[in-house]
Design a protein around this motif. Structure first.
Motif, PDB file in Angstrom:
ATOM      1  N   ASN A  25      -2.959 -11.608  -4.710  1.00 32.88           N
ATOM      2  CA  ASN A  25      -2.060 -11.236  -3.613  1.00 32.88           C
ATOM      3  C   ASN A  25      -1.110 -10.156  -4.132  1.00 32.88           C
ATOM      4  O   ASN A  25       0.054 -10.407  -4.449  1.00 32.88           O
ATOM      5  N   THR A  26      -1.642  -8.949  -4.195  1.00 32.72           N
ATOM      6  CA  THR A  26      -0.944  -7.849  -4.852  1.00 32.72           C
ATOM      7  C   THR A  26      -0.899  -6.602  -3.977  1.00 32.72           C
ATOM      8  O   THR A  26      -1.551  -6.519  -2.938  1.00 32.72           O
ATOM      9  N   ILE A  27      -0.166  -5.620  -4.455  1.00 30.27           N
ATOM     10  CA  ILE A  27      -0.147  -4.284  -3.852  1.00 30.27           C
ATOM     11  C   ILE A  27      -1.410  -3.542  -4.288  1.00 30.27           C
ATOM     12  O   ILE A  27      -1.861  -3.689  -5.420  1.00 30.27           O
ATOM     13  N   PHE A  28      -1.996  -2.754  -3.374  1.00 34.02           N
ATOM     14  CA  PHE A  28      -3.104  -1.885  -3.765  1.00 34.02           C
ATOM     15  C   PHE A  28      -2.765  -0.438  -3.433  1.00 34.02           C
ATOM     16  O   PHE A  28      -2.057  -0.157  -2.456  1.00 34.02           O
ATOM     17  N   ILE A  29      -3.240   0.469  -4.276  1.00 28.40           N
ATOM     18  CA  ILE A  29      -3.040   1.914  -4.075  1.00 28.40           C
ATOM     19  C   ILE A  29      -4.392   2.574  -4.314  1.00 28.40           C
ATOM     20  O   ILE A  29      -4.791   2.809  -5.459  1.00 28.40           O
ATOM     21  N   ASN A  30      -5.113   2.845  -3.261  1.00 25.51           N
ATOM     22  CA  ASN A  30      -6.454   3.415  -3.401  1.00 25.51           C
ATOM     23  C   ASN A  30      -6.392   4.865  -3.869  1.00 25.51           C
ATOM     24  O   ASN A  30      -5.561   5.644  -3.395  1.00 25.51           O
ATOM     25  N   SER A  31      -7.290   5.203  -4.768  1.00 25.78           N
ATOM     26  CA  SER A  31      -7.380   6.573  -5.256  1.00 25.78           C
ATOM     27  C   SER A  31      -8.775   6.794  -5.829  1.00 25.78           C
ATOM     28  O   SER A  31      -9.318   5.932  -6.513  1.00 25.78           O
ATOM     29  N   GLN A  32      -9.333   7.952  -5.555  1.00 22.84           N
ATOM     30  CA  GLN A  32     -10.632   8.291  -6.121  1.00 22.84           C
ATOM     31  C   GLN A  32     -10.501   8.951  -7.486  1.00 22.84           C
ATOM     32  O   GLN A  32     -11.492   9.376  -8.074  1.00 22.84           O
ATOM     33  N   ASN A  33      -9.276   8.983  -8.011  1.00 23.24           N
ATOM     34  CA  ASN A  33      -9.036   9.508  -9.352  1.00 23.24           C
ATOM     35  C   ASN A  33      -8.753   8.388 -10.355  1.00 23.24           C
ATOM     36  O   ASN A  33      -8.249   8.637 -11.441  1.00 23.24           O
ATOM     37  N   ASP A  34      -9.074   7.140  -9.973  1.00 25.88           N
ATOM     38  CA  ASP A  34      -8.972   6.009 -10.887  1.00 25.88           C
ATOM     39  C   ASP A  34     -10.238   5.908 -11.742  1.00 25.88           C
ATOM     40  O   ASP A  34     -11.350   6.159 -11.246  1.00 25.88           O
ATOM     41  N   THR A  35     -10.069   5.534 -12.984  1.00 18.91           N
ATOM     42  CA  THR A  35     -11.204   5.233 -13.851  1.00 18.91           C
ATOM     43  C   THR A  35     -11.025   3.823 -14.392  1.00 18.91           C
ATOM     44  O   THR A  35     -10.085   3.559 -15.134  1.00 18.91           O
ATOM     45  N   PHE A  36     -11.909   2.927 -13.980  1.00 13.94           N
ATOM     46  CA  PHE A  36     -11.820   1.536 -14.406  1.00 13.94           C
ATOM     47  C   PHE A  36     -13.049   1.152 -15.221  1.00 13.94           C
ATOM     48  O   PHE A  36     -13.801   0.251 -14.867  1.00 13.94           O
ATOM     49  N   GLN A  37     -13.256   1.828 -16.315  1.00 12.12           N
ATOM     50  CA  GLN A  37     -14.365   1.521 -17.227  1.00 12.12           C
ATOM     51  C   GLN A  37     -13.839   1.508 -18.660  1.00 12.12           C
ATOM     52  O   GLN A  37     -14.040   2.446 -19.420  1.00 12.12           O
ATOM     53  N   VAL A  77       8.561 -10.824   1.811  1.00 18.05           N
ATOM     54  CA  VAL A  77       8.056  -9.964   0.744  1.00 18.05           C
ATOM     55  C   VAL A  77       8.155  -8.521   1.226  1.00 18.05           C
ATOM     56  O   VAL A  77       7.561  -8.156   2.236  1.00 18.05           O
ATOM     57  N   TYR A  78       8.917  -7.717   0.490  1.00 19.57           N
ATOM     58  CA  TYR A  78       9.138  -6.324   0.863  1.00 19.57           C
ATOM     59  C   TYR A  78       8.519  -5.426  -0.202  1.00 19.57           C
ATOM     60  O   TYR A  78       8.843  -5.535  -1.390  1.00 19.57           O
ATOM     61  N   ASP A  79       7.622  -4.543   0.217  1.00 20.95           N
ATOM     62  CA  ASP A  79       6.955  -3.618  -0.699  1.00 20.95           C
ATOM     63  C   ASP A  79       7.349  -2.192  -0.380  1.00 20.95           C
ATOM     64  O   ASP A  79       7.387  -1.788   0.791  1.00 20.95           O
ATOM     65  N   GLU A  80       7.621  -1.421  -1.436  1.00 22.29           N
ATOM     66  CA  GLU A  80       7.944  -0.009  -1.254  1.00 22.29           C
ATOM     67  C   GLU A  80       7.252   0.777  -2.361  1.00 22.29           C
ATOM     68  O   GLU A  80       7.484   0.543  -3.550  1.00 22.29           O
ATOM     69  N   ILE A  81       6.371   1.681  -1.964  1.00 23.41           N
ATOM     70  CA  ILE A  81       5.550   2.432  -2.907  1.00 23.41           C
ATOM     71  C   ILE A  81       5.701   3.919  -2.639  1.00 23.41           C
ATOM     72  O   ILE A  81       5.527   4.376  -1.501  1.00 23.41           O
ATOM     73  N   SER A  82       6.019   4.665  -3.682  1.00 22.68           N
ATOM     74  CA  SER A  82       6.029   6.120  -3.583  1.00 22.68           C
ATOM     75  C   SER A  82       4.757   6.619  -4.252  1.00 22.68           C
ATOM     76  O   SER A  82       4.598   6.482  -5.469  1.00 22.68           O
ATOM     77  N   LYS A  83       3.845   7.162  -3.451  1.00 23.61           N
ATOM     78  CA  LYS A  83       2.540   7.523  -3.985  1.00 23.61           C
ATOM     79  C   LYS A  83       2.406   9.036  -4.149  1.00 23.61           C
ATOM     80  O   LYS A  83       3.132   9.819  -3.540  1.00 23.61           O
ATOM     81  N   THR A  84       1.468   9.411  -4.994  1.00 17.86           N
ATOM     82  CA  THR A  84       1.212  10.832  -5.231  1.00 17.86           C
ATOM     83  C   THR A  84       0.184  11.337  -4.229  1.00 17.86           C
ATOM     84  O   THR A  84      -0.389  10.580  -3.445  1.00 17.86           O
ATOM     85  N   ALA A  85      -0.112  12.642  -4.320  1.00 20.68           N
ATOM     86  CA  ALA A  85      -1.062  13.252  -3.390  1.00 20.68           C
ATOM     87  C   ALA A  85      -2.472  12.701  -3.576  1.00 20.68           C
ATOM     88  O   ALA A  85      -3.294  12.744  -2.644  1.00 20.68           O
ATOM     89  N   SER A  86      -2.782  12.151  -4.770  1.00 18.01           N
ATOM     90  CA  SER A  86      -4.138  11.641  -5.015  1.00 18.01           C
ATOM     91  C   SER A  86      -4.360  10.261  -4.401  1.00 18.01           C
ATOM     92  O   SER A  86      -5.494   9.802  -4.287  1.00 18.01           O
ATOM     93  N   ALA A  87      -3.286   9.591  -3.993  1.00 14.38           N
ATOM     94  CA  ALA A  87      -3.406   8.241  -3.442  1.00 14.38           C
ATOM     95  C   ALA A  87      -3.834   8.286  -1.976  1.00 14.38           C
ATOM     96  O   ALA A  87      -3.455   9.184  -1.219  1.00 14.38           O
ATOM     97  N   LYS A  88      -4.620   7.281  -1.604  1.00 18.21           N
ATOM     98  CA  LYS A  88      -5.074   7.170  -0.209  1.00 18.21           C
ATOM     99  C   LYS A  88      -4.448   5.926   0.401  1.00 18.21           C
ATOM    100  O   LYS A  88      -3.240   5.728   0.289  1.00 18.21           O
TER     101      LYS A  88
END
Length: 754
Positions: free
Chosen positions: A468-480, A578-589
């Motif tokens: 039960n977490t925050i997610f920040i989608n990005s196609q510039n993630d590398t999870f390997q 529960v209050y979430d506040e995220i400042s995302k970059t241009a790469s985030a979707k």
């Protein structure tokens, strides 16, 4: 030309060797010496358990001048309320347990446990026990996977010496020599770098310290090994003081670690007073560990898992052995009461049958003579006047927070985790939370565990996508992070350092790795405020848990500049905000929050559309709206609000509960099911559906979730303006939420009368 060719070949071979070495070191988190020694063992250059290159002995220079008290036992506690000698105390307990059929030694056996107790009862000769002790077949420990069999030997020896039974000189010399050999085997593996601090090293150091407490202090040659064993254990002790929990998950603690560690901590109390105040610190740490068990016990007598878990989260078989030890060692009233409640709840099943031989040494005389019948309806209500309902463990390190509405069977239990990274069996769950309310799980952990290398664990259960977490989608993630990850699952989740291996050799190394190297710092506790009116306000900075401006893993790019989560518990109204506040970059979707439920939540206020599978087993999208109203478990109101319209999807059912969108792009649902290794065992909470909510914001994402814990009161939300709302419970305005810019300190939740 020949020399040039040879030079090129040698250079190429060197480059390949270095590249291969670096690959092995990175994949398995090995130091260079570890890599060389393990390679030599694998290639048959040295026998198993030996090293090609020896490590330097550690802690040969004493940390502090220490002296043990002359009394025994060294680590097994005594009943402080008993007027008996230790021999009489044990005799009383054995006879009492025989009478009430709690435990009876097998006096026809030749194993050292039964021989000792039967000698106490006058049914076996002491010579038989001494002979078996001198002949004890010791199996040396390894750095990983097996940690030796010294525990039974040293516990029986502590019982024997604690009882004041004289050991003749010849047998004493043989036993002392065996002690030295055992201890040297443990020190040998501890001096290496393979055993990881919160994994095998914890048990190796505990066993070494227990053995060292029985070295003959009159022999000068024993002093160095005593100091080395203390040094290794003290390093782990300081780490455990910092975290106050077991980061690898409860099952690992109860099954494989907890008892030996608790004994070793208790052994510090056998030292003479010293400048490190070890006796005081040991008792304080044992109390914290005991209280950690209590606070995390749900009304259904389980502990919600948070890492690689097995069946012992049900508190059967293993937990009482640890708690009974701590109850005797600390005389803490709440822990003693909890020990009694465990006996009542599980009856004779609170101890695994192979551990019942510990009972005479771990129960008070009063507890030993008590006839306990299993009572499945027993509650924790008797702790109400002994403990506050809110606690935090491992502040600034593990940040395990527990909020209870009370101690009865139908009361609410909220568990919040904002831990840094310690070891590979831990999951990536910074900022996650679970809720148990009205006698059943409400918001759950979706993880399952079978093996470290299953597809399910690598790509779902250990990852924040299952929490039960925050997610920040990005196609510039590398999870390997290693060769074990063939799929780059860009699930929008947190970084995954120490994913399948860890070799953190010391507390100092771990603290250094918080910001350097593996970058193990994942969460920062900004505020923890348990208010006089019972409310709880928590602020977390989770930025470093994600690929962000604070650091990235591998070839990833920063997808956030700041990630904040606030929890506010309204005690009187029993509402969690529960209050979430995220400042995302241009790469985030898409950016937002995930919630997992046992049952499918009802979202009646919005038009729905099945986009994959069916309404019972698939993916459902809802019409964009600023406000989502739903019911969970048919009885709990839940509201989700954002100043921006929210993209809402519900994913679940038998097949889709492990569905992951691999490319962070929901334009087309072409993800994957990670079912390999996903097994529904009885000790896991039922997981049915997850709700994903993602406000349509280009930069600053703001999201509020309000969950009503009890039944009956109406939970509503008044929108004053898009950036400000009021929480209404039973027609009373109780709290305000301001959705300001991420740098505005007035942002977030506050009670109206503050």
């Amino acid at each position: 030309m020949i020399f040039r060719a040879l030079f090129i070949v040698l250079l190429a071979a060197t480059v390949l060797a270095i590249s291969g070495s670096l690959f092995l070191m990175k994949t398995y988190h090995l130091t260079f010496l570890e890599m060389v020694n393990k390679s030599a063992e694998k290639l048959g250059v040295v026998e198993n358990g030996y090293r090609l290159i020896e490590y330097e002995k550690k802690y040969t220079v004493p940390i502090i001048s220490l002296k043990q008290s002359e009394s025994f036992p060294k680590f097994l506690p005594d009943d402080n309320n008993s007027n008996f000698s230790y021999f009489e105390y044990l005799t009383f307990n054995i006879k009492a347990l025989q009478k009430n059929k709690g435990y009876s030694p097998n006096c026809s056996s030749k194993d050292i446990r039964n021989l000792f107790y039967c000698h106490i009862l006058g049914e076996r000769d002491i010579d038989e026990l001494l002979r078996e002790l001198t002949l004890y077949k010791f199996i040396p420990p390894r750095e990983v996977g097996f940690y030796g069999n010294a525990l039974e030997f040293i516990v029986v020896l502590d019982l024997l010496r604690g009882s004041g039974i004289s050991i003749p000189r010849t047998e004493k010399a043989l036993i002392d020599e065996k002690l030295k050999q055992m201890l040297e085997s443990y020190l040998f593996v501890l001096d290496g770098d393979s055993a990881s601090l919160f994994h095998g090293r914890s048990v190796l150091a505990s066993n070494a310290w227990l053995l060292a407490t029985h070295l003959d202090p009159d022999e000068t040659e024993n002093q160095e090994n005593f100091n080395r064993a203390f040094g290794h254990f003290y390093d782990f002790f300081q780490a455990l003081e910092a975290v106050e929990i077991w980061p690898e998950g409860y099952n690992y603690w109860a099954n494989s670690r907890g008892f030996q560690i608790a004994l070793a901590i208790a052994a510090l109390k056998s030292l003479e007073p010293n400048s490190l105040l070890l006796d005081v610190r040991a008792e304080a740490l044992l109390e914290r560990i005991g209280l950690w068990h209590i606070y995390n016990t749900r009304p259904d007598w389980t502990i919600a898992g948070w890492a690689d878990e097995g069946p012992r989260v049900d508190l059967k078989d293993e937990t009482s052995r640890i708690i009974d030890l701590i109850a005797l060692a600390t005389s803490n009233t709440a822990i003693q009461e909890y020990a009694r409640l465990l006996r009542q709840r599980f009856g004779g099943f609170n101890y695994y049958r192979a551990y019942k031989w510990y009972l005479p040494a771990l129960l008070s005389n009063e507890a030993a003579k008590e006839v306990v019948k299993k009572n499945v309806n027993v509650t924790l209500a008797s702790l109400k006047h002994l403990l506050e309902p809110v606690a935090i463990f491992g502040e600034d390190f593990s940040n395990h927070i527990v909020i209870r509405s009370g101690w009865e069977a139908d009361d609410t239990l909220i568990q919040i985790r904002a831990s840094d990274r310690f070891t590979h069996h831990q999951h990536f769950d910074a900022g996650s939370f679970t809720v148990f309310a009205n006698g059943k799980p409400l918001i759950v952990n979706a993880s399952r565990y079978k093996n470290v290398f299953t597809e399910n664990r690598k790509y779902f259960s250990s990852r924040s996508v299952s929490k039960n977490t925050i997610f920040i989608n990005s196609q510039n993630d590398t999870f390997q992070p290693s060769k074990h990850y063939s799929v780059n699952s860009m699930d929008g989740g947190q970084r995954i350092p120490l994913a399948t291996h860890s070799s953190i050799a010391s507390f100092a190394q771990w603290k250094k790795e918080l910001s350097d190297g593996y970058n193990l710092g994942m969460a920062e506790l900004i505020e923890f405020d348990y208010k006089k009116n019972g409310d709880v306000n928590i602020w977390l900075d989770l930025t470093n848990a994600y690929n962000s401006v604070k650091g990235v893993d591998g070839a990833s790019s920063a997808k956030a500049t700041r990630v904040l989560r606030q929890f506010y518990y309204l005690e009187k109204e029993q509402v969690l905000l529960v209050y979430d506040e995220i400042s995302k970059t241009a790469s985030a979707k898409d950016t937002g929050a995930r919630l997992y439920f046992s049952e499918k939540p009802i979202i009646a206020s919005l038009k729905e559309r099945v986009v994959k599978g069916s309404e019972y087993n698939g993916i459902i999208e809802y019409k964009d709206s600023n406000l989502i109203e739903s019911r969970v478990n048919s009885e709990h109101n839940m509201l989700i609000y954002s100043p921006q319209p929210i993209i809402t999807r519900l994913i679940g059912g038998h097949d889709y509960r492990t569905y992951v969108e691999l490319d962070s792009d929901y334009a087309e649902y072409d993800g994957q099911f990670f079912d390999d290794g996903y097994e529904d065992e009885r000790w896991f909470d039922k997981v049915g559906w997850r709700l994903e909510t993602s406000p349509k914001a280009t930069k600053n994402v703001k999201l509020l979730t309000a969950i009503q814990m009890n039944e009956g009161d109406l939970l509503n939300l008044n929108i004053i303006k898009p950036e400000q709302v009021v929480i209404v419970v039973d027609q009373q305005q109780v709290a305000s939420v301001k959705f300001s810019s991420i740098d505005n300190k007035n942002t977030g939740i506050s009670r109206n009368d503050e």
